[in-house]
Every structure is written in structure tokens, then in C-alpha cells.
Design a protein around this motif. Structure first.
Motif, PDB file in Angstrom:
ATOM      1  N   VAL A 176       0.836  -1.201   0.000  1.00 53.82           N
ATOM      2  CA  VAL A 176       0.000   0.000   0.000  1.00 53.82           C
ATOM      3  C   VAL A 176       0.873   1.254   0.000  1.00 53.82           C
ATOM      4  CG1 VAL A 176      -1.702   1.329   1.289  1.00 53.82           C
ATOM      5  CG2 VAL A 176      -1.887  -1.173   1.177  1.00 53.82           C
ATOM      6  N   GLY A 177       0.634   2.122  -0.953  1.00 53.29           N
ATOM      7  CA  GLY A 177       1.338   3.405  -1.025  1.00 53.29           C
ATOM      8  C   GLY A 177       2.635   3.387  -1.794  1.00 53.29           C
ATOM      9  N   TYR A 178       3.151   2.183  -2.107  1.00 52.55           N
ATOM     10  CA  TYR A 178       4.473   2.103  -2.747  1.00 52.55           C
ATOM     11  C   TYR A 178       4.442   2.544  -4.216  1.00 52.55           C
ATOM     12  CZ  TYR A 178       7.114  -0.004   1.083  1.00 52.55           C
ATOM     13  OH  TYR A 178       7.772  -0.216   2.265  1.00 52.55           O
ATOM     14  N   ALA A 179       3.253   2.631  -4.805  1.00 49.76           N
ATOM     15  CA  ALA A 179       3.153   3.072  -6.206  1.00 49.76           C
ATOM     16  C   ALA A 179       3.668   4.494  -6.385  1.00 49.76           C
ATOM     17  CB  ALA A 179       1.711   2.977  -6.689  1.00 49.76           C
ATOM     18  N   ALA A 180       3.763   5.239  -5.293  1.00 53.44           N
ATOM     19  CA  ALA A 180       4.243   6.631  -5.360  1.00 53.44           C
ATOM     20  C   ALA A 180       5.768   6.725  -5.353  1.00 53.44           C
ATOM     21  CB  ALA A 180       3.679   7.426  -4.190  1.00 53.44           C
ATOM     22  N   ILE A 181       6.455   5.614  -5.077  1.00 60.40           N
ATOM     23  CA  ILE A 181       7.916   5.633  -4.963  1.00 60.40           C
ATOM     24  C   ILE A 181       8.554   5.651  -6.355  1.00 60.40           C
ATOM     25  CG2 ILE A 181       9.920   4.302  -4.171  1.00 60.40           C
ATOM     26  CD1 ILE A 181       8.182   3.234  -1.892  1.00 60.40           C
ATOM     27  N   PRO A 182       9.525   6.524  -6.598  1.00 59.36           N
ATOM     28  CA  PRO A 182      10.181   6.590  -7.904  1.00 59.36           C
ATOM     29  C   PRO A 182      10.720   5.245  -8.390  1.00 59.36           C
ATOM     30  CG  PRO A 182      10.806   8.483  -6.587  1.00 59.36           C
ATOM     31  CD  PRO A 182       9.997   7.599  -5.690  1.00 59.36           C
ATOM     32  N   ALA A 183      11.313   4.455  -7.496  1.00 56.19           N
ATOM     33  CA  ALA A 183      11.853   3.154  -7.895  1.00 56.19           C
ATOM     34  C   ALA A 183      10.766   2.255  -8.466  1.00 56.19           C
ATOM     35  CB  ALA A 183      12.523   2.476  -6.696  1.00 56.19           C
ATOM     36  N   VAL A 184       9.587   2.300  -7.871  1.00 57.97           N
ATOM     37  CA  VAL A 184       8.471   1.482  -8.344  1.00 57.97           C
ATOM     38  C   VAL A 184       7.949   2.040  -9.664  1.00 57.97           C
ATOM     39  CG1 VAL A 184       6.141   0.670  -7.821  1.00 57.97           C
ATOM     40  CG2 VAL A 184       7.854   0.794  -5.988  1.00 57.97           C
ATOM     41  N   GLN A 185       7.805   3.326  -9.751  1.00 58.77           N
ATOM     42  CA  GLN A 185       7.292   3.961 -10.965  1.00 58.77           C
ATOM     43  C   GLN A 185       8.192   3.708 -12.171  1.00 58.77           C
ATOM     44  OE1 GLN A 185       6.922   8.088  -9.826  1.00 58.77           O
ATOM     45  NE2 GLN A 185       4.964   7.768  -8.770  1.00 58.77           N
ATOM     46  N   ASN A 186       9.505   3.620 -11.916  1.00 56.33           N
ATOM     47  CA  ASN A 186      10.474   3.465 -13.010  1.00 56.33           C
ATOM     48  C   ASN A 186      10.958   2.041 -13.219  1.00 56.33           C
ATOM     49  OD1 ASN A 186      10.555   6.288 -13.676  1.00 56.33           O
ATOM     50  ND2 ASN A 186      11.769   6.625 -11.827  1.00 56.33           N
ATOM     51  N   GLY A 187      10.308   1.080 -12.534  1.00 59.79           N
ATOM     52  CA  GLY A 187      10.695  -0.319 -12.719  1.00 59.79           C
ATOM     53  C   GLY A 187      12.083  -0.635 -12.211  1.00 59.79           C
ATOM     54  N   ARG A 188      12.472  -0.003 -11.101  1.00 57.24           N
ATOM     55  CA  ARG A 188      13.817  -0.206 -10.555  1.00 57.24           C
ATOM     56  C   ARG A 188      13.773  -0.881  -9.184  1.00 57.24           C
ATOM     57  NH1 ARG A 188      16.166   5.728 -12.464  1.00 57.24           N
ATOM     58  NH2 ARG A 188      16.562   5.123 -14.643  1.00 57.24           N
ATOM     59  N   VAL A 189      12.967  -1.915  -9.103  1.00 53.51           N
ATOM     60  CA  VAL A 189      12.893  -2.754  -7.905  1.00 53.51           C
ATOM     61  C   VAL A 189      13.492  -4.108  -8.268  1.00 53.51           C
ATOM     62  CG1 VAL A 189      11.396  -3.797  -6.172  1.00 53.51           C
ATOM     63  CG2 VAL A 189      10.823  -1.554  -7.149  1.00 53.51           C
ATOM     64  N   TYR A 190      14.504  -4.528  -7.518  1.00 56.55           N
ATOM     65  CA  TYR A 190      15.252  -5.731  -7.878  1.00 56.55           C
ATOM     66  C   TYR A 190      15.376  -6.680  -6.696  1.00 56.55           C
ATOM     67  CZ  TYR A 190      16.756  -2.919 -11.884  1.00 56.55           C
ATOM     68  OH  TYR A 190      16.778  -2.130 -13.011  1.00 56.55           O
ATOM     69  N   VAL A 191      15.347  -7.961  -7.000  1.00 59.81           N
ATOM     70  CA  VAL A 191      15.682  -8.991  -6.022  1.00 59.81           C
ATOM     71  C   VAL A 191      17.115  -9.410  -6.322  1.00 59.81           C
ATOM     72  CG1 VAL A 191      15.159 -11.286  -5.137  1.00 59.81           C
ATOM     73  CG2 VAL A 191      13.291  -9.782  -5.887  1.00 59.81           C
ATOM     74  N   LEU A 192      18.008  -9.208  -5.372  1.00 64.76           N
ATOM     75  CA  LEU A 192      19.415  -9.530  -5.560  1.00 64.76           C
ATOM     76  C   LEU A 192      19.806 -10.735  -4.706  1.00 64.76           C
ATOM     77  CD1 LEU A 192      20.960  -5.924  -5.459  1.00 64.76           C
ATOM     78  CD2 LEU A 192      20.070  -7.203  -7.424  1.00 64.76           C
ATOM     79  N   GLU A 193      20.890 -11.369  -5.081  1.00 59.62           N
ATOM     80  CA  GLU A 193      21.376 -12.536  -4.336  1.00 59.62           C
ATOM     81  C   GLU A 193      21.923 -12.067  -2.990  1.00 59.62           C
ATOM     82  OE1 GLU A 193      24.675 -16.133  -4.717  1.00 59.62           O
ATOM     83  OE2 GLU A 193      24.223 -14.893  -6.464  1.00 59.62           O
ATOM     84  N   GLU A 194      21.276 -12.498  -1.923  1.00 62.57           N
ATOM     85  CA  GLU A 194      21.651 -11.970  -0.613  1.00 62.57           C
ATOM     86  C   GLU A 194      23.087 -12.319  -0.241  1.00 62.57           C
ATOM     87  OE1 GLU A 194      21.893 -13.566   2.665  1.00 62.57           O
ATOM     88  OE2 GLU A 194      21.825 -15.581   1.864  1.00 62.57           O
ATOM     89  N   GLY A 195      23.601 -13.419  -0.764  1.00 57.41           N
ATOM     90  CA  GLY A 195      24.971 -13.810  -0.469  1.00 57.41           C
ATOM     91  C   GLY A 195      26.013 -12.828  -0.966  1.00 57.41           C
ATOM     92  N   LEU A 196      25.628 -11.960  -1.908  1.00 54.37           N
ATOM     93  CA  LEU A 196      26.557 -10.960  -2.444  1.00 54.37           C
ATOM     94  C   LEU A 196      26.459  -9.617  -1.729  1.00 54.37           C
ATOM     95  CD1 LEU A 196      26.221 -11.602  -6.295  1.00 54.37           C
ATOM     96  CD2 LEU A 196      27.891 -12.546  -4.689  1.00 54.37           C
ATOM     97  N   TYR A 197      25.508  -9.482  -0.802  1.00 49.57           N
ATOM     98  CA  TYR A 197      25.319  -8.190  -0.134  1.00 49.57           C
ATOM     99  C   TYR A 197      25.148  -8.292   1.376  1.00 49.57           C
ATOM    100  CZ  TYR A 197      24.806  -6.695  -4.924  1.00 49.57           C
ATOM    101  OH  TYR A 197      25.052  -6.464  -6.251  1.00 49.57           O
ATOM    102  N   CYS A 198      24.834  -9.478   1.879  1.00 52.15           N
ATOM    103  CA  CYS A 198      24.579  -9.634   3.312  1.00 52.15           C
ATOM    104  C   CYS A 198      25.728 -10.303   4.060  1.00 52.15           C
ATOM    105  CB  CYS A 198      23.294 -10.441   3.527  1.00 52.15           C
ATOM    106  SG  CYS A 198      21.817  -9.621   2.910  1.00 52.15           S
ATOM    107  N   ARG A 199      26.808 -10.638   3.350  1.00 56.75           N
ATOM    108  CA  ARG A 199      27.918 -11.337   3.987  1.00 56.75           C
ATOM    109  C   ARG A 199      29.211 -10.550   3.798  1.00 56.75           C
ATOM    110  NH1 ARG A 199      26.807 -17.568   1.846  1.00 56.75           N
ATOM    111  NH2 ARG A 199      24.595 -17.676   2.492  1.00 56.75           N
TER     112      ARG A 199
END
Length: 262
Positions: free
Chosen positions: A218-241
Motif C-alpha cells: 500500500v502506497g508504494y506506487a508513489a515511490i520513484p523506484a516502483v514507478q520506473n521499474g527499478r525494484v530488484y531482487v538480488l542474491e543476498e549472499g553478495l550483499y549480506c555477507r
């Protein structure tokens, strides 16, 4: 080659041991140590990193156990190691420089100090290449990192994802929040209007996460990242370790943000 029998109870430590050419000395790991897969898949598993089977660990007769406070809750395991009088090393990096320092510390503790500088130099070269590429960017994007969805956990000032964001010419959306992590509200995320949103849910493989789990909120449609298709699922092993794989993630991140510079 070291003669030590080493146990790692944190995935990032297992990865650092591999970087130092010490994986053959490892006799046991935690359940989440999954990389490099071909080298760790047959090793004895000692349970999840927050609930290590200490009886099994003792049976493996380690000369040195490598723990890390980068995993919240690891303190319990460290206390048990102290009670059992088992030699151990506890890492707790927050920054890129501290990761370099941990590589040196780990190499020295394992009797191979000469290997550390080679690894650190290679990682520093990756950082330099990324910085040079990012220097040609035309904008400084706001990056939202999501470690966990309910409640929202996101990195604060004292986490490696803040300097990682800066190295690619961006800014961690919650870099102004003190500490390692911050529990954000949906309203705060919407208000801060990130340009990019990255799901790196700790312990969850990327193929189990869909971008719609974020964009449909709810409400996330207003976020620039969502509007511009810049939401990504990344491999957590490359960013959380906090291991050498973080620097691979850094290289992939700069390519994702600025494909025009490739």
C-alpha cells in the motif's frame, strides 16, 4: 598449508577461509555456509548459525573456531565457546576497511599471514575499478536495501552496505540512522522516495522472492523506484555477507545502476 583443524560457524567466515586457501583445513561449518558449494557441501553441518550444536562441534576437535558478530545473536555461541575453553576468533566487520583487517587477522590466526595481502590487494583493485566507473555517472541515486520485510529491517550507518552504496556513487536510504540496522516503517520508505529498491532478504534465496512482494504494498506506487521499474531482487549472499563475495556484489551493482557506462 596449515595443520589446524578449523570450524566456521558463519557463512562469511567460511568464504574468507576459502579466499585464503584454507578451506581444506575446515572440518565443520554452520548450516548456512553454502559457498563455495562444491567445497562445503560434504562438510559436517553443525546447525543454524544461531543454534550451533556444541556437542558435535567438540567432537570434531577443532584447533580454532571462527565466529562473527555480523550475525545478530551470535553472542550466545561465543559465550559457549568461552565456557568450553575452545580457542576461537570473533570477527565483527562494519566497513570495507574492517573486512580488509579481518582478512589479515584471520590469516595470522591460521598461520598463513603471507596470504592476506594478495587477497586484500585484489579486493582493493575491484573497489578502484568500481569507483572509476561510478565517477562518470550523471546522478547519485538513493538506494533502499531491505534485509527483511516484516518488520522492515534495513542497514543503518554502521553497516557495509552504506559504504558499498557510496562506492557506486549512491547513498544508502537510511545511512542517517545510527547503528548497524534500522527498523523502518512503510511510511518512512515512501517518504524518502528511493530511486532503486533492493530485496536482499537474509537467508532467503533470490528465486523465492518476487518484486511484487514489494511493489504491491500500500502506497508504494508513489515511490520513484516502483514507478520506473527499478525494484530488484538480488542474491543476498553478495550483499549480506562481509566476505570477498561482497566485492563481487559491488561490481554487479555498478553495472546494474549504470549500464550505459559499460
Amino acid at each position: 598449508m596449515t595443520n589446524l583443524r578449523i570450524i566456521s560457524i558463519c557463512p562469511s567466515n567460511t568464504e574468507l577461509l576459502d579466499a585464503l586457501g584454507l578451506i581444506d583445513a575446515v572440518v565443520g561449518v554452520d548450516d548456512y555456509s553454502d559457498w563455495p558449494a562444491e567445497k562445503v557441501q560434504h562438510l559436517p553441518k553443525l546447525g543454524p548459525d544461531l543454534n550451533i550444536n556444541m556437542e558435535r562441534l567438540v567432537e570434531l576437535k577443532p584447533d580454532l573456531v571462527i565466529a562473527s558478530l555480523s550475525v545478530p545473536g551470535m553472542e550466545k555461541n561465543v559465550e559457549r565457546l568461552q565456557e568450553l575453553n575452545i580457542p576461537h576468533l570473533v570477527l565483527n566487520p562494519k566497513t570495507i576497511e574492517e573486512i580488509y583487517g579481518d582478512i589479515v587477522t584471520l590469516a595470522e590466526a591460521c598461520g598463513v599471514p603471507e596470504r592476506a595481502q594478495r587477497v586484500v590487494t585484489e579486493l582493493q583493485a575491484k573497489v578502484q575499478r568500481v569507483q572509476e566507473k561510478a565517477a562518470a555517472r550523471k546522478h547519485s541515486p538513493k538506494l533502499y536495501w531491505e534485509w527483511w520485510p516484516r518488520p522492515i529491517f534495513t542497514p543503518g550507518a554502521l553497516n557495509w552496505l552504506t559504504p558499498i552504496s557510496e562506492l557506486v556513487g549512491g547513498v544508502n536510504l537510511f545511512a542517517d540512522q545510527p547503528g548497524d540496522s534500522y527498523t523502518a516503517t512503510h511510511e518512512e520508505v515512501i517518504e524518502r522516495a528511493p530511486d532503486y529498491m533492493f530485496a536482499v532478504w537474509c537467508g532467503v534465496h533470490a528465486d523465492k522472492v518476487k518484486t511484487s512482494m514489494i511493489t504491491d504494498r500500500v502506497g508504494y506506487a508513489a515511490i520513484p523506484a516502483v514507478q520506473n521499474g527499478r525494484v530488484y531482487v538480488l542474491e543476498e549472499g553478495l550483499y549480506c555477507r562481509p566476505s570477498q563475495r561482497l566485492f563481487q556484489g559491488l561490481e554487479e551493482l555498478v553495472e546494474l545502476l549504470y549500464p550505459e557506462l559499460s
